[in-house]
Design a protein around this motif. Structure first.
Motif, PDB file in Angstrom:
ATOM      1  N   LEU A  69      -4.729  -2.604  -7.289  1.00  0.00           N
ATOM      2  CA  LEU A  69      -5.986  -3.229  -6.897  1.00  0.00           C
ATOM      3  C   LEU A  69      -7.078  -2.195  -6.681  1.00  0.00           C
ATOM      4  O   LEU A  69      -8.217  -2.385  -7.101  1.00  0.00           O
ATOM      5  N   ASP A  70      -6.738  -1.115  -5.991  1.00  0.00           N
ATOM      6  CA  ASP A  70      -7.708  -0.048  -5.783  1.00  0.00           C
ATOM      7  C   ASP A  70      -6.995   1.191  -5.256  1.00  0.00           C
ATOM      8  O   ASP A  70      -5.809   1.167  -4.942  1.00  0.00           O
ATOM      9  N   GLU A  71      -7.779   2.261  -5.164  1.00  0.00           N
ATOM     10  CA  GLU A  71      -7.281   3.541  -4.668  1.00  0.00           C
ATOM     11  C   GLU A  71      -8.221   3.994  -3.559  1.00  0.00           C
ATOM     12  O   GLU A  71      -9.429   3.802  -3.641  1.00  0.00           O
ATOM     13  N   TRP A  72      -7.649   4.583  -2.517  1.00  0.00           N
ATOM     14  CA  TRP A  72      -8.460   5.178  -1.461  1.00  0.00           C
ATOM     15  C   TRP A  72      -8.184   6.670  -1.454  1.00  0.00           C
ATOM     16  O   TRP A  72      -7.029   7.100  -1.450  1.00  0.00           O
ATOM     17  N   PHE A 102      -4.152   6.651  -0.777  1.00  0.00           N
ATOM     18  CA  PHE A 102      -3.253   5.532  -1.064  1.00  0.00           C
ATOM     19  C   PHE A 102      -3.705   4.695  -2.250  1.00  0.00           C
ATOM     20  O   PHE A 102      -4.868   4.724  -2.651  1.00  0.00           O
ATOM     21  N   PHE A 103      -2.734   3.961  -2.790  1.00  0.00           N
ATOM     22  CA  PHE A 103      -2.961   2.929  -3.790  1.00  0.00           C
ATOM     23  C   PHE A 103      -2.592   1.591  -3.160  1.00  0.00           C
ATOM     24  O   PHE A 103      -1.547   1.469  -2.516  1.00  0.00           O
ATOM     25  N   ARG A 104      -3.448   0.598  -3.369  1.00  0.00           N
ATOM     26  CA  ARG A 104      -3.155  -0.765  -2.905  1.00  0.00           C
ATOM     27  C   ARG A 104      -2.779  -1.590  -4.126  1.00  0.00           C
ATOM     28  O   ARG A 104      -3.482  -1.578  -5.138  1.00  0.00           O
ATOM     29  N   ILE A 129       0.860  -1.182   0.000  1.00  0.00           N
ATOM     30  CA  ILE A 129       0.000   0.000   0.000  1.00  0.00           C
ATOM     31  C   ILE A 129       0.898   1.235   0.000  1.00  0.00           C
ATOM     32  O   ILE A 129       1.687   1.436   0.931  1.00  0.00           O
ATOM     33  N   LEU A 130       0.794   2.038  -1.055  1.00  0.00           N
ATOM     34  CA  LEU A 130       1.583   3.262  -1.176  1.00  0.00           C
ATOM     35  C   LEU A 130       0.731   4.427  -0.700  1.00  0.00           C
ATOM     36  O   LEU A 130      -0.273   4.782  -1.329  1.00  0.00           O
ATOM     37  N   VAL A 131       1.138   5.017   0.429  1.00  0.00           N
ATOM     38  CA  VAL A 131       0.370   6.068   1.091  1.00  0.00           C
ATOM     39  C   VAL A 131       1.032   7.422   0.853  1.00  0.00           C
ATOM     40  O   VAL A 131       2.226   7.587   1.093  1.00  0.00           O
TER      41      VAL A 131
END
Length: 197
Positions: free
Chosen positions: A183-186, A172-174, A6-8
């Motif tokens: 996989l997804d973005e938050w 973040f990006f997972r 997870i890139l935060v």
């Protein structure tokens, strides 16, 4: 078990125009947002946490670490696009225009001391080293908007300037390991900016 990274993007800093952005710390709102972000990250059960050496990323990482009960490891080469000076940061559309030129001309030195290609390659080497040591579970990396945008855009075949424009602070990006498929973005809910007062 699926391995994940997870890139935060760090939480909200206190912008000080006379100080280089690499030296900024979190604002009080940024610290509140980092605590809320940590609760959001807990869903993914991270068991490793890394941050860049910049104060706003270290502070975000330390807050996440306290909430999740894991240790934050400060790692070189996860820092933002290098060499940004206090005078390079200008609010509003002028900074967006400067970053647009940076992303659209990746081999040209637009500002700072790295081209977009240089910043991407340095960050990618650091991420590859971290990903290679994630044997199971989920690792979180707290870093910065420009390098995360460069990395995820190239991994996912996206436009890096558009990615940067959508990545919130924090956000973040997972990604899946191996392959670093997104996989997804938050993204930071706008309501959080008002509800945490």
């Amino acid at each position: 078990m699926t391995r994940q990274l997870i890139l935060v993007r760090h939480s909200l800093p206190e912008a000080v125009p006379t100080v280089a952005p690499s030296e900024w710390s979190l604002s009080s709102k940024g610290r509140e947002l980092a605590r809320a972000l940590a609760r959001e990250l807990s869903i993914h059960k991270p068991d490793a946490l890394f941050s860049s050496t910049e104060p706003k990323a270290v502070e975000t990482g330390e807050i996440i670490a306290r909430v999740l009960g894991i240790r934050n490891q400060v790692v070189p080469d996860l820092h933002e696009h290098a060499g940004r000076r206090a005078e390079d940061w200008v609010p509003g559309s002028e900074f967006r225009d400067r970053l647009s030129r940076f992303f659209r001309n990746p081999s040209k030195l637009v500002f700072g001391t790295e081209t977009a290609n240089d910043a991407h390659d340095r960050f990618a080497r650091a991420i590859d080293a971290i990903a290679a040591n994630v044997s199971s579970g989920c690792a979180v990396v707290v870093s910065h908007g420009t390098v995360i945008s460069l990395f995820t855009a190239r991994a996912g075949g996206l436009d890096s300037f558009e990615v940067w424009g959508h990545l919130t602070c924090p956000g973040f990006f997972r990604m899946r390991i191996p392959g670093l498929e997104i996989l997804d973005e938050w993204r930071l809910p706008k309501s959080w900016l008002h509800s945490l007062d």
